[in-house]
Design an enzyme around this catalytic site. Structure first.
Site, mmCIF file in Angstrom:
data_model
loop_
_atom_site.group_PDB
_atom_site.id
_atom_site.type_symbol
_atom_site.label_atom_id
_atom_site.label_comp_id
_atom_site.label_asym_id
_atom_site.label_seq_id
_atom_site.Cartn_x
_atom_site.Cartn_y
_atom_site.Cartn_z
ATOM 1 N N SER A 1 -8.766 -2.202 6.017
ATOM 2 C CA SER A 1 -8.195 -3.441 6.524
ATOM 3 C C SER A 1 -9.220 -4.211 7.380
ATOM 4 O O SER A 1 -10.304 -4.502 6.900
ATOM 5 C CB SER A 1 -6.916 -3.098 7.299
ATOM 6 O OG SER A 1 -6.159 -4.233 7.549
ATOM 7 N N ASP B 1 -0.164 -4.242 -2.260
ATOM 8 C CA ASP B 1 -0.623 -4.416 -0.880
ATOM 9 C C ASP B 1 -0.273 -5.821 -0.392
ATOM 10 O O ASP B 1 -0.736 -6.808 -0.937
ATOM 11 C CB ASP B 1 -2.135 -4.184 -0.830
ATOM 12 C CG ASP B 1 -2.652 -3.958 0.566
ATOM 13 O OD1 ASP B 1 -2.090 -4.527 1.517
ATOM 14 O OD2 ASP B 1 -3.639 -3.216 0.706
ATOM 15 N N HIS C 1 -0.678 -1.191 1.435
ATOM 16 C CA HIS C 1 -1.688 -1.092 2.494
ATOM 17 C C HIS C 1 -1.797 0.291 3.145
ATOM 18 O O HIS C 1 -2.894 0.781 3.371
ATOM 19 C CB HIS C 1 -1.361 -2.139 3.563
ATOM 20 C CG HIS C 1 -2.554 -2.661 4.299
ATOM 21 N ND1 HIS C 1 -3.542 -3.394 3.689
ATOM 22 C CD2 HIS C 1 -2.912 -2.555 5.603
ATOM 23 C CE1 HIS C 1 -4.458 -3.730 4.587
ATOM 24 N NE2 HIS C 1 -4.093 -3.233 5.757
#
Ligand SMILES: *[C@@H]1O[C@H](CO)[C@@H](O)[C@H](O)[C@H]1NC(C)=O
Ligand SMILES: *[C@@H]1O[C@H](CO)[C@@H](O)[C@H](O)[C@H]1NC(C)=O
Ligand SMILES: *[C@@H]1O[C@H](CO)[C@@H](O)[C@H](O)[C@H]1NC(C)=O
Length: 414
Positions: A184, A354, A387
């Protein structure tokens, strides 16, 4: 669904977190000096080595790294696997977490499922970074987290100070170029750093999980509301330099955002990160006990600008004069990701579900890498992953982590 959502990550995560777990205090929000109460010495709360690593039977060393702008960051090292041994000169690998979480995210599953332990058991010398403002890195040589100046930074500063200082530190300690794993925002700051030629000479190769750089394709209602809120109103709404999801005003603000956007913030991780396929409910509970962590409100604003503007650039001071003052230009300089050296080994893994690292945004990122040496760019797409699966998914070892290790070993041979 998409990247615009660091924000939404933040917002959702937070609001979900708040609604679900109400007023749970983050563990020891700062690690103060020893205090004397009634003549008794109160030890500082245990560090991440104790709570996240040693409990699984691994050795762990705790370091303080002081950045060139005075922040004192907590860094952990897992020097060897459970079986021990392996000698010196192991390949170092640095793990960099994302926004609103800290290095604990690498340690939440069982040792057989968590990347940090898997790397240690595979013979790597594992280093874990914790950026400024998170639980174990709320210290500064002169400033206090209660000072607003402590929170006067964005991810630009993570590029120029935190990442830079931690990479220098690991390099000095080990005398070797390291492999890097980011998740991320941990991918964003690495890409930005490498695009400026910063620290890339000390990094051997990089694995980027849920890569985010472009953030313009988030389609959730919440993302829009959040981005507008952060760019426009958040500073006045919250009026606080620290964006601490555990703090009441922030909590109320987030609840209002959830309500306004019509997002079901009760379904925490889904609202936050997309429909994760493969999380273990015990791990999610552990996650909620440890996260979220504070960041600066200014960092949230910068991320929101990235959503709004569809480009990766430095913090926009909001008017040409201020930008001129800081950058000598009316607009903030961009990070040109095409400037990452074409032969630098990169592994990217992204997921079809995601909500933060949206597939279309990853495609924009891949387009900026289109001239990259094809032998040095490995791209993996996992249809069912969202994610959080990339860190905590029970199938992540088989699908992703083993591939990362193979990729790192391949680069070592070359
Ligand atoms: C924050 O830092 C910037 C430099 O990045 C400086 O110009 C500004 O005055 C600082 N703001 C506060 C409130 O300290
Ligand atoms: C989920 O986590 C718990 C606690 O670590 C563990 O006992 C269990 O085996 C895990 N389940 C799966 C499917 O990995
Ligand atoms: C980014 O860098 C590439 C290659 O160095 C160059 O061709 C391109 O024009 C640059 N893009 C921008 C927007 O400056």
């Amino acid at each position: 669904m998409a990247l615009r959502s660091l924000l939404s990550l933040a917002v959702l995560g937070l609001c979900a977190f708040l609604l679900l777990t109400q007023p749970q205090q983050a563990l020891g929000s700062s690690r103060g000096p020893l205090g004397l109460i009634g003549g008794e010495v109160i030890a500082p709360p245990p560090g991440m080595c104790a709570i996240g690593v040693a409990i699984h039977g691994y050795q762990c060393q705790e370091f303080d790294v002081t950045t060139d702008d005075g922040y004192i960051l907590s860094v952990q090292r897992i020097p060897q696997g459970r079986a021990g041994g392996g000698g010196n000169n192991k390949q170092p690998v640095l793990l960099q977490h994302g926004v609103l979480v800290d290095g604990m995210t690498w340690l939440l599953n069982s040792p057989d499922e968590s990347l940090a332990f898997i790397l240690a058991d595979s013979g790597f010398d594992v280093w874990i970074s914790n950026i400024r403002g998170t639980r174990f890195s709320r210290r500064h040589v002169t400033l206090d987290p209660r000072d607003s100046e402590f929170w006067n930074w964005t991810w630009d500063d993570l590029v120029t100070h935190d990442l830079s200082s931690v990479i220098d530190f690991v390099f000095k300690q080990t005398g070797q170029k390291m492999d890097y794993v980011g998740h991320s925002m941990g991918t964003l700051i690495a890409l930005a750093s490498f695009s400026e030629g910063r620290q890339i000479d000390k990094v051997k190769s990089a694995a980027l999980l849920s890569p985010i750089a472009y953030l313009s394709h988030m389609t959730t209602a919440l993302g829009d509301v959040a981005a507008k809120a952060f760019v426009g109103e958040i500073t006045t709404l919250i009026g606080l330099p620290e964006f601490n999801p555990n703090e009441e005003h922030v909590a109320n603000f987030l609840k209002a955002l959830c309500a306004q956007s019509g997002v079901d913030c009760y379904d925490l991780l889904t609202a936050l990160t997309g429909k994760n396929c493969c999380l273990n409910i015990s791990t999610v509970q552990l996650f909620l006990k440890n996260e979220p962590q504070s960041t600066s409100t200014k960092n949230m604003v910068h991320l929101a600008q990235t959503v709004r503007d569809g480009i990766v650039s430095k913090y926009d001071y909001g008017n040409p004069l201020f930008n001129m003052e800081h950058y000598g230009k009316a607009k903030p300089p961009i990070y040109n990701l095409s400037n990452i050296p074409l032969n630098f080994p990169l592994f990217l893994s992204y997921g079809g579900r995601d909500a933060l690292s949206d597939v279309r945004d990853v495609e924009i990122l891949l387009d900026s890498l289109k001239l990259h040496d094809p032998n040095k760019l490995s791209v993996q797409y996992i249809k069912d992953f969202a994610h959080a699966d990339f860190i905590m998914g029970v199938t992540a070892k088989d699908l992703v982590f083993n591939q990362i290790i193979a990729f790192f070993r391949n680069q070592q041979g070359s």
